[in-house]
Scaffold this active site. Structure first.
Site, PDB file in Angstrom:
ATOM      1  N   HIS A  65       0.822  -1.206   0.000  1.00  0.00           N
ATOM      2  CA  HIS A  65       0.000   0.000   0.000  1.00  0.00           C
ATOM      3  C   HIS A  65       0.862   1.265   0.000  1.00  0.00           C
ATOM      4  CE1 HIS A  65      -3.747   2.220   0.896  1.00  0.00           C
ATOM      5  NE2 HIS A  65      -2.961   3.001   1.596  1.00  0.00           N
ATOM      6  N   LYS A 131      -5.912  14.053  -7.023  1.00  0.00           N
ATOM      7  CA  LYS A 131      -5.448  12.779  -6.444  1.00  0.00           C
ATOM      8  C   LYS A 131      -6.641  11.851  -6.315  1.00  0.00           C
ATOM      9  CE  LYS A 131      -2.511   9.927  -4.445  1.00  0.00           C
ATOM     10  NZ  LYS A 131      -1.792  10.279  -3.223  1.00  0.00           N
ATOM     11  N   HIS A 135     -10.079   2.678  -1.469  1.00  0.00           N
ATOM     12  CA  HIS A 135     -10.378   2.220  -0.108  1.00  0.00           C
ATOM     13  C   HIS A 135     -11.215   0.954  -0.211  1.00  0.00           C
ATOM     14  CE1 HIS A 135     -10.262   4.057   4.148  1.00  0.00           C
ATOM     15  NE2 HIS A 135      -9.043   4.052   3.649  1.00  0.00           N
ATOM     16  N   SER A 590      -3.881  -0.873  -6.088  1.00  0.00           N
ATOM     17  CA  SER A 590      -4.446  -1.681  -5.011  1.00  0.00           C
ATOM     18  C   SER A 590      -4.441  -3.135  -5.464  1.00  0.00           C
ATOM     19  CB  SER A 590      -5.874  -1.232  -4.682  1.00  0.00           C
ATOM     20  OG  SER A 590      -6.490  -2.121  -3.767  1.00  0.00           O
TER      21      SER A 590
END
Length: 796
Positions: A65, A131, A135, A590
């Site tokens: 991450h 940006k 999540h 991710s």
């Protein structure tokens, strides 16, 4: 609260390799055996065993991450049987692409890859940044809280960009399992139904953005069975900053000041949790990895940060994201070193252990460096905005990260070793599926019914029920809104915001095509860049002043075929970015988005989100995506080619997606975008809508959903290759195409720009499409619109 540090020493120097891996698993460090051997060597060199604080700090710093180790890995990749070595996907295809474009456009990109977000020049005084973060794992187990803090985190990224950028607009992009999924079809216990995921995620983003007073103006939603167990939640924010406040540096002697929320046990091990797969135990075991958001606290912090920047007090600033103070202070002190004082930290509750204080990802916290003599002035501003601040650390130039908790040193690491994560070597392969011949013959009883079926597909239906959850008007600068038309319920390609104190405007758009990526990731990479750029150009952005972001999500990167798809997608993305002169200024990835079900692992497809922002130089150049009046001419820019792979239409016709993706050439599409831009600047374009999911048929219907006119089109003159079938003419998804509404008096100019007339807007509010006089589609716009509008209503 006890005035004693709570920490322990963990013996590692005498452990064997397998024992080290067991320790990593037991502590949930998400470090490999090779990583743990390097950790062991660090402490052999130090002549002692580590504290639990040190192991946790290394784990979060080295996490996928935080360190993007897969994108920086050395990959031995085999494509169609031929091997190549990719020496860092990031350096080869992302940074190198941007550096080449920066050399060609020296006055456009002001900063990239060295801050929380990349900056491009807006005007002589101001810069704009964007940006986008993911999540995913937190949203899978706590949809509301996970998405809530996802948006809160990316807002803080913008506050921590430069010396403090002002957040001015947000975007959100979601990938969910279909909302009509049957409960009995879920193949794992304690998995939240896609409908619960969708409702929780949307409301989490809504509540944070609305309460912060930041408009959510753009986004996208995709639905697919592969996202049932691993939803994707992308949150993005754009910011504005004076150019003079972009550069920043931490120097020895400066104080590191933390501001905002207090520290608690929420968000523990969030960075390492997001760097591993989900299982049926995750919902119970990893609850503490999800943070608890408080947007009102963040609003106070934001006002404080911007006031401190205006006062010239901030030397450097960043957010507390993954890894909390460990990440923020660790990165700020990565060059100079310094001392951290955990006992200064205000806590939400007593009794936190040292490692918990240091790596907690409790929300609404920022860390900035200041000159020590400016502390009283900073405190006065903090008092005004009711934001709690304290001295977290001091930079000292000793090249070590030393962490004190009361009288104990709980962490003492050389910064070069802490930030020197071992480089991975990985293997990947991809074999491009061949196009199958002959073509599938598609002769439905009713092309009108086919259009209605596509308009009801979850990939195409109106997102209005979700869009209406968000305040897209707050701050009063939203020029082109997410919905358009006479009743404010027709789709747009993106959004445009004006900027206080500037004549320049900013267009925002995004693109993701996960269906393409299942069989042709290289084409998906190219197509996503093209669609994002195309939408920005359609709204009036200068093609020469567009910047993009790459956000990758995928399942298991240790599976060679999945990693091969990632490599091919990255290649394709870079290819189009260079052709369009669109630099990457930020990005995020991710991994491990797969879930271990009772039937085995379920991975998401390699999914690329390309977000972009472009500069519109005059408000007169802004173009919406809704048909404006009867009597105007409908034109098409760009050619249609054969191929239905990846299209929405292919989902409904067996075999229709096996004949390959449509082809296009960036050189041709780029030339057409530049010609279109000149046409738009002249005022000749009344409206423009890009052709994407559902192709021309859906685009024409969406055009007419404005409620202003009907549409009559004859396909005989449609620019297309001779091998196109009727299905490909109507519903093919060839990139690079724009649908224009042009007033008759501007038709000559439109044709000179490469536009081909295919029809007209009519007083009768019908969609009528013919081919050489034979009717293909004939339906009342109101009937089509009701199907399109009602798709998500039963579920939200």
């Amino acid at each position: 609260m006890s005035a004693t540090a709570v920490f322990r020493t963990i013996p590692v120097r005498e452990l064997l390799a397998d024992q080290l891996l067991d320790l990593s698993k037991k502590m949930k460090l998400s470090l490999s055996k090779a990583d743990m051997l390097v950790v062991q060597q660090i402490f052999n060199d130090e002549g002692r065993d580590p504290t639990d604080v040190e192991l946790e700090v290394i784990a979060q710093t080295w996490s996928e991450h935080c360190k993007h180790r897969i994108f920086n890995a050395k990959i031995y990749h085999t494509l169609n049987g031929e091997q190549e070595v990719v020496d860092s996907l990031f350096k080869t295809y992302i940074r190198a692409t941007t550096e080449k474009i920066m050399a060609d456009k020296p006055d456009f990109v002001l900063s990239a890859f060295v801050d929380n977000a990349g900056f491009v020049k807006l005007d002589d005084d101001k810069a704009v940044c964007l940006k986008v973060e993911t999540h995913n794992h937190p949203s899978a187990i706590e949809p509301y809280a996970g998405a809530n803090t996802g948006l809160g985190g990316v807002i803080r990224d913008i506050l921590g960009a430069g010396k403090g950028s002002k957040p001015v607009a947000s975007i959100d992009v979601f990938c969910f399992g279909p909302p009509d999924t049957k409960q009995e079809d879920l193949k794992a216990k304690d998995v939240i139904h896609p409908l619960g995921i969708m409702r929780g995620v949307v409301r989490g983003v809504r509540d944070y953005g609305n309460r912060m007073g930041i408009p959510t103006v753009n986004g996208a939603i995709q639905f697919d069975d592969t996202f049932i167990y691993n939803p994707l939640v992308f949150c993005g924010t754009a910011g504005i900053i004076p150019i003079k406040d972009i550069a920043k540096e931490v120097k020895p002697g400066q104080l590191l000041i933390a501001a905002g929320g207090r520290t608690g046990k929420d968000g523990l091990k969030g960075a390492t949790f997001s760097s591993a797969e989900l299982t049926t135990d995750s919902h119970e075991e990893d609850q503490t990895a999800v943070q608890i958001g408080n947007p009102i606290e963040e609003k106070k912090v934001a006002d404080f940060v911007l006031a401190a920047r205006e006062a010239g007090l901030i030397e450097f600033i960043t957010d507390c994201g993954a890894g909390g103070f460990s990440s923020a202070a660790g990165e700020m002190l990565s060059e100079v070193g310094g001392e951290v004082y955990l006992h200064h930290c205000p806590l939400k509750e007593p009794g936190l252990e040292s490692w918990q204080v240091f790596i907690s990802e409790s929300q609404e916290r920022m860390v900035m460096s200041i000159e020590e003599h400016n502390l009283p002035a900073l405190q006065a501003i903090a008092d005004k905005w009711q934001s709690e601040i304290f001295v977290l650390a001091k930079a000292d130039g000793n090249k070590r990260l030393r962490v004190f908790h009361y009288d104990s040193i709980v962490c003492d690491l050389p910064v070069d070793k802490l930030h020197g994560a071992p480089r991975r070597e990985m293997r990947a392969h991809w074999r491009q599926p061949a196009a199958l011949a002959p073509k599938v013959a598609v002769r439905p009883e009713s092309w009108t019914q086919v259009l209605k079926t596509l308009l009801a597909d979850f990939a195409i239906v109106s997102r209005e029920p979700i869009i209406r959850e968000y305040d897209h008007e707050v701050q009063g600068n939203t020029v082109l809104k997410p919905l358009a038309g006479a009743a404010g319920d027709a789709p747009q390609d993106g959004s445009v915001i004006k900027v206080d104190g500037s004549k320049q405007l900013v267009a925002l758009a995004c693109a993701l095509l996960p269906e393409w990526g299942k069989n042709d990731p290289h084409a998906m990479g190219r197509a996503c860049v093209d669609e994002c750029v195309r939408q920005l150009v359609a709204m009036g952005a200068n093609p020469q002043r567009i910047a993009i972001l790459d956000n990758f999500c995928m399942g298991n990167p240790d599976a060679e075929k999945e990693l091969g798809a990632l490599v091919e997608c990255t290649k394709g993305m870079a290819e189009s970015a260079i052709a369009y002169g669109a630099p990457f200024v930020s990005g995020k990835d991710s991994f491990y988005n797969y879930f271990i079900t009772e039937d085995g692992p379920v991975s998401i497809p390699v999914t690329l989100l390309v977000s972009g922002f472009g500069i519109i130089e005059d408000a007169k150049h802004v173009v919406g995506a809704s048909l404006r009046r009867a009597g105007s001419k409908l034109c098409l820019i760009g050619g249609t080619t054969a191929g239905l792979r990846g299209s929405v239409f292919a989902k409904y016709t067996k075999g229709a997606g096996l004949d390959g993706a449509p082809t296009w050439k960036e050189a041709a599409t780029w030339a057409s975008y530049e010609k279109y831009h000149e046409l738009a600047k002249s005022g000749a374009v009344l409206a423009c809508h890009d052709l994407s999911e559902g192709g021309l048929g859906v685009a024409l219907a969406e055009f007419a959903f404005s409620g202003k006119a009907g549409v009559k089109v004859e396909l005989e003159n449609l620019p297309a290759t001779k091998d196109c079938t009727v299905a490909e003419l109507l519903f093919g998804e060839t990139p690079g195409r724009l649908l224009l509404e042009v007033a008759p008096e501007h038709l000559t100019a439109a044709k000179a720009a490469g536009a081909v007339v295919i029809g007209e807007a009519t007083n009768e509010k019908y969609l009528n499409i013919t081919l050489r006089g034979s009717t293909l589609i004939d339906a009342a716009v109101s009937d089509l619109k009701s199907i399109w509008q009602g798709g998500l209503v039963p579920y939200y």
